[in-house]
Design a protein around this motif. Structure first.
Motif, short mmCIF file in Angstrom:
data_model
loop_
_atom_site.label_atom_id
_atom_site.label_comp_id
_atom_site.label_asym_id
_atom_site.label_seq_id
_atom_site.Cartn_x
_atom_site.Cartn_y
_atom_site.Cartn_z
N PHE A 178 0.84 -1.20 0.00
CA PHE A 178 0.00 0.00 0.00
C PHE A 178 0.87 1.25 0.00
N GLN A 179 1.90 1.28 0.85
CA GLN A 179 2.79 2.45 0.88
C GLN A 179 3.43 2.67 -0.49
N LYS A 180 3.89 1.60 -1.10
CA LYS A 180 4.53 1.72 -2.41
C LYS A 180 3.55 2.24 -3.46
N LYS A 181 2.29 1.84 -3.36
CA LYS A 181 1.25 2.33 -4.28
C LYS A 181 1.07 3.85 -4.10
N VAL A 182 1.04 4.31 -2.85
CA VAL A 182 0.93 5.75 -2.57
C VAL A 182 2.15 6.48 -3.11
N TRP A 183 3.34 5.95 -2.85
CA TRP A 183 4.57 6.61 -3.30
C TRP A 183 4.64 6.68 -4.82
N GLU A 184 4.15 5.65 -5.50
CA GLU A 184 4.10 5.70 -6.97
C GLU A 184 3.19 6.82 -7.44
N GLU A 185 2.05 6.98 -6.78
CA GLU A 185 1.10 8.05 -7.16
C GLU A 185 1.70 9.42 -6.90
N LEU A 186 2.49 9.56 -5.84
CA LEU A 186 3.13 10.85 -5.55
C LEU A 186 4.03 11.29 -6.71
N LYS A 187 4.65 10.35 -7.38
CA LYS A 187 5.55 10.68 -8.49
C LYS A 187 4.80 11.29 -9.67
N ASN A 188 3.47 11.16 -9.68
CA ASN A 188 2.67 11.73 -10.76
C ASN A 188 2.29 13.19 -10.53
N ILE A 189 2.60 13.73 -9.36
CA ILE A 189 2.28 15.14 -9.08
C ILE A 189 3.33 16.00 -9.78
N PRO A 190 2.91 16.84 -10.71
CA PRO A 190 3.88 17.63 -11.48
C PRO A 190 4.65 18.63 -10.63
N VAL B 124 -1.42 18.76 -4.57
CA VAL B 124 -2.70 18.08 -4.46
C VAL B 124 -3.00 17.92 -2.97
N SER B 125 -4.27 17.75 -2.65
CA SER B 125 -4.63 17.53 -1.26
C SER B 125 -4.56 16.04 -0.94
N TYR B 126 -4.55 15.74 0.35
CA TYR B 126 -4.58 14.35 0.78
C TYR B 126 -5.86 13.68 0.26
N LEU B 127 -6.96 14.42 0.25
CA LEU B 127 -8.22 13.88 -0.26
C LEU B 127 -8.12 13.58 -1.76
N LEU C 247 -5.46 12.88 -3.40
CA LEU C 247 -4.57 11.72 -3.52
C LEU C 247 -5.33 10.43 -3.21
N SER C 248 -6.15 10.46 -2.17
CA SER C 248 -6.95 9.29 -1.81
C SER C 248 -7.91 8.92 -2.94
N ARG C 249 -8.52 9.93 -3.55
CA ARG C 249 -9.44 9.68 -4.67
C ARG C 249 -8.69 9.08 -5.87
N LYS C 250 -7.50 9.60 -6.17
CA LYS C 250 -6.72 9.06 -7.28
C LYS C 250 -6.35 7.61 -7.04
N LEU C 251 -6.22 7.23 -5.78
CA LEU C 251 -5.88 5.85 -5.43
C LEU C 251 -7.13 4.98 -5.34
N GLY C 252 -8.32 5.59 -5.53
CA GLY C 252 -9.55 4.82 -5.63
C GLY C 252 -10.37 4.67 -4.37
N ASP C 253 -10.01 5.37 -3.27
CA ASP C 253 -10.78 5.23 -2.04
C ASP C 253 -10.59 6.46 -1.16
N ALA D 250 -9.83 6.25 2.52
CA ALA D 250 -8.50 5.82 2.95
C ALA D 250 -7.58 7.01 3.21
N ILE D 251 -8.16 8.19 3.39
CA ILE D 251 -7.36 9.41 3.51
C ILE D 251 -6.33 9.33 4.64
N ARG D 252 -6.69 8.76 5.78
CA ARG D 252 -5.72 8.67 6.89
C ARG D 252 -4.58 7.71 6.56
N ALA D 253 -4.92 6.59 5.93
CA ALA D 253 -3.88 5.62 5.54
C ALA D 253 -2.97 6.23 4.47
N VAL D 254 -3.55 6.99 3.55
CA VAL D 254 -2.77 7.66 2.52
C VAL D 254 -1.85 8.70 3.16
#
Length: 156
Positions: A70-82, A87-90, A92-98, A101-105
């Motif tokens: 899960f952490q690696k999935k979040v870190w991969e998504e972070l690399k997409n922020i130009p 972006v907000s934590y919310l 980011l959570s939406r981009k990850l599909g849930d 999961a904002i606290r976990a993100v």
């Protein structure tokens, strides 16, 4: 595992890695720099120096962070922020599909072991606040200002 410490505008960055990639980049207020740089870490040091001098906006490195799937999935998504964007934590959570999961993100974001290269500093509160940053809010603000400098006001 090879290690090197270099001076940056925000403190000493310590880099850990090997032939399989960079495992960790962290910053602190220590003062000890490495006298020799292992060959396997020279590229990351050069790219960090280019970033701080305004000559690099993205990194081309082999990364090998340690973390949960899960952490690696979040870190991969972070690399997409130009560069220069936030972006907000919310968001980011939406981009990850849930969005629930904002606290976990946020927790995974805070455990990002690859300072700057995986740009967790680009994640802010939904209200635009500079909430939470393992390296300290003063560093987060500095990085965001570097990437998005204030416009010079016209004198005329």
């Amino acid at each position: 595992m090879k290690q090197a410490s270099i001076k940056t505008p925000l403190g000493i960055a310590t880099i850990l890695g090997d032939e399989n990639g960079i495992h960790e980049i962290k910053v602190d207020d220590s003062t000890e720099e490495s006298s020799e740089i292992p060959e396997v870490l020279k590229s990351v040091i050069l790219q960090l120096q280019q970033y701080f001098s305004g000559k690099r906006q993205s990194f081309d490195l082999q990364l090998n962070p340690k973390g949960t799937d899960f952490q690696k999935k979040v870190w991969e998504e972070l690399k997409n922020i130009p560069y220069g964007a936030t972006v907000s934590y919310l968001d980011l959570s939406r981009k990850l599909g849930d969005e629930k999961a904002i606290r976990a993100v946020a927790s995974a974001n805070g455990k990002n072991p690859l300072w700057i290269v995986v740009p967790c500093h680009r994640v802010i509160g939904s209200d635009g606040s500079l909430s939470g940053y393992a390296g300290g809010l003063h560093r987060k603000k500095w990085l965001l200002d570097l990437e998005n400098p204030p416009l010079q006001q016209s004198l005329f």
